[in-house]
Design an enzyme around this catalytic site. Structure first.
Site, PDB file in Angstrom:
ATOM      1  N   SER A  44      40.499  32.537  37.303  1.00 25.45           N
ATOM      2  CA  SER A  44      41.310  33.562  36.352  1.00 25.45           C
ATOM      3  C   SER A  44      41.194  34.510  37.326  1.00 25.45           C
ATOM      4  O   SER A  44      41.124  35.084  38.693  1.00 25.45           O
ATOM      5  CB  SER A  44      39.550  34.199  36.229  1.00 25.45           C
ATOM      6  OG  SER A  44      39.485  35.087  35.313  1.00 25.45           O
ATOM      7  N   VAL A  49      40.639  36.624  44.334  1.00 27.24           N
ATOM      8  CA  VAL A  49      41.379  35.150  45.334  1.00 27.24           C
ATOM      9  C   VAL A  49      42.516  34.887  44.391  1.00 27.24           C
ATOM     10  O   VAL A  49      43.575  34.835  45.302  1.00 27.24           O
ATOM     11  CB  VAL A  49      40.779  33.647  45.986  1.00 27.24           C
ATOM     12  CG1 VAL A  49      41.426  33.193  46.167  1.00 27.24           C
ATOM     13  CG2 VAL A  49      39.816  34.293  47.231  1.00 27.24           C
ATOM     14  N   CYS A  50      42.289  34.827  43.196  1.00 27.04           N
ATOM     15  CA  CYS A  50      43.145  34.558  42.400  1.00 27.04           C
ATOM     16  C   CYS A  50      43.662  35.538  42.499  1.00 27.04           C
ATOM     17  O   CYS A  50      45.492  35.464  41.959  1.00 27.04           O
ATOM     18  CB  CYS A  50      42.319  34.463  40.583  1.00 27.04           C
ATOM     19  SG  CYS A  50      41.458  33.131  40.601  1.00 27.04           S
ATOM     20  N   ALA A  51      43.393  36.961  41.599  1.00 26.60           N
ATOM     21  CA  ALA A  51      44.471  37.606  41.842  1.00 26.60           C
ATOM     22  C   ALA A  51      45.373  38.523  43.043  1.00 26.60           C
ATOM     23  O   ALA A  51      46.665  38.306  43.270  1.00 26.60           O
ATOM     24  CB  ALA A  51      43.662  39.330  41.818  1.00 26.60           C
ATOM     25  N   THR A  54      48.398  35.150  43.642  1.00 26.58           N
ATOM     26  CA  THR A  54      48.920  35.891  42.252  1.00 26.58           C
ATOM     27  C   THR A  54      50.004  36.452  42.702  1.00 26.58           C
ATOM     28  O   THR A  54      51.336  36.520  42.299  1.00 26.58           O
ATOM     29  CB  THR A  54      48.647  36.183  40.485  1.00 26.58           C
ATOM     30  OG1 THR A  54      47.495  35.140  40.449  1.00 26.58           O
ATOM     31  CG2 THR A  54      49.828  36.617  40.030  1.00 26.58           C
TER      32      THR A  54
END
Length: 155
Positions: A44, A49-51, A54
């Site tokens: 998500s 970490v996902c941000a 990306t």
């Protein structure tokens, strides 16, 4: 956690899949045939970490020729659009697998217990062959960006 579907393997033909764009239209891996495709898989974009993953690929995209970077999660397309607008993500294409989990099942990234995608990277060459795969064992860890980018350079 249990991953559903068959794990992708280097050297095999990439399976086509359908996901939703931020515009709610369907997109397929084959829409980007003829280009090298980096598939950045995240649980998500609303997590740190996902941000960061990306944002990192958005920065790397500016340095790459004939490469498209697809970030896929089970986030709703609206959340992905909001995230891109807030973060200035303009080189990575964010796509949602929330509806059918077609990508997650075909590539073995769908976490059964959470109905989220696990973290990882898949690189598909311009001929549709998988050239690199990483399934991150702990979803709170970052993928190995250097190894993935080195694999990209060898294509």
């Amino acid at each position: 956690m249990t991953l559903l579907g068959a794990l992708a393997k280097e050297g095999e033909k990439a399976k086509d899949f359908t996901v939703l764009g931020n515009d709610l239209k369907p997109y397929k891996l084959s829409d980007y045939n003829g280009k090298i495709r980096i598939i950045s898989v995240v649980p998500s974009v609303d997590t740190g970490v996902c941000a960061a993953q990306t944002r990192r690929f958005n920065e790397e995209a500016a340095k790459l020729d004939n490469v498209v970077i697809l970030t896929i999660s089970c986030d709703l397309p609206f959340a992905l659009g909001r995230f891109c607008a807030a973060e200035g993500i303009d080189k990575v294409i964010t796509l949602s697998d929330h509806k059918e989990t077609d990508f997650g099942i075909k590539y073995g990234f769908l976490i059964d217990e959470l109905r989220l995608l696990s973290r990882g990277i898949v690189i598909v060459d311009e001929k549709g062959i998988i050239r690199y795969v990483e399934y991150v064992g702990e979803i709170t860890n970052h993928p190995d960006y250097i190894k993935a980018l080195d694999a990209l350079k060898s294509i």
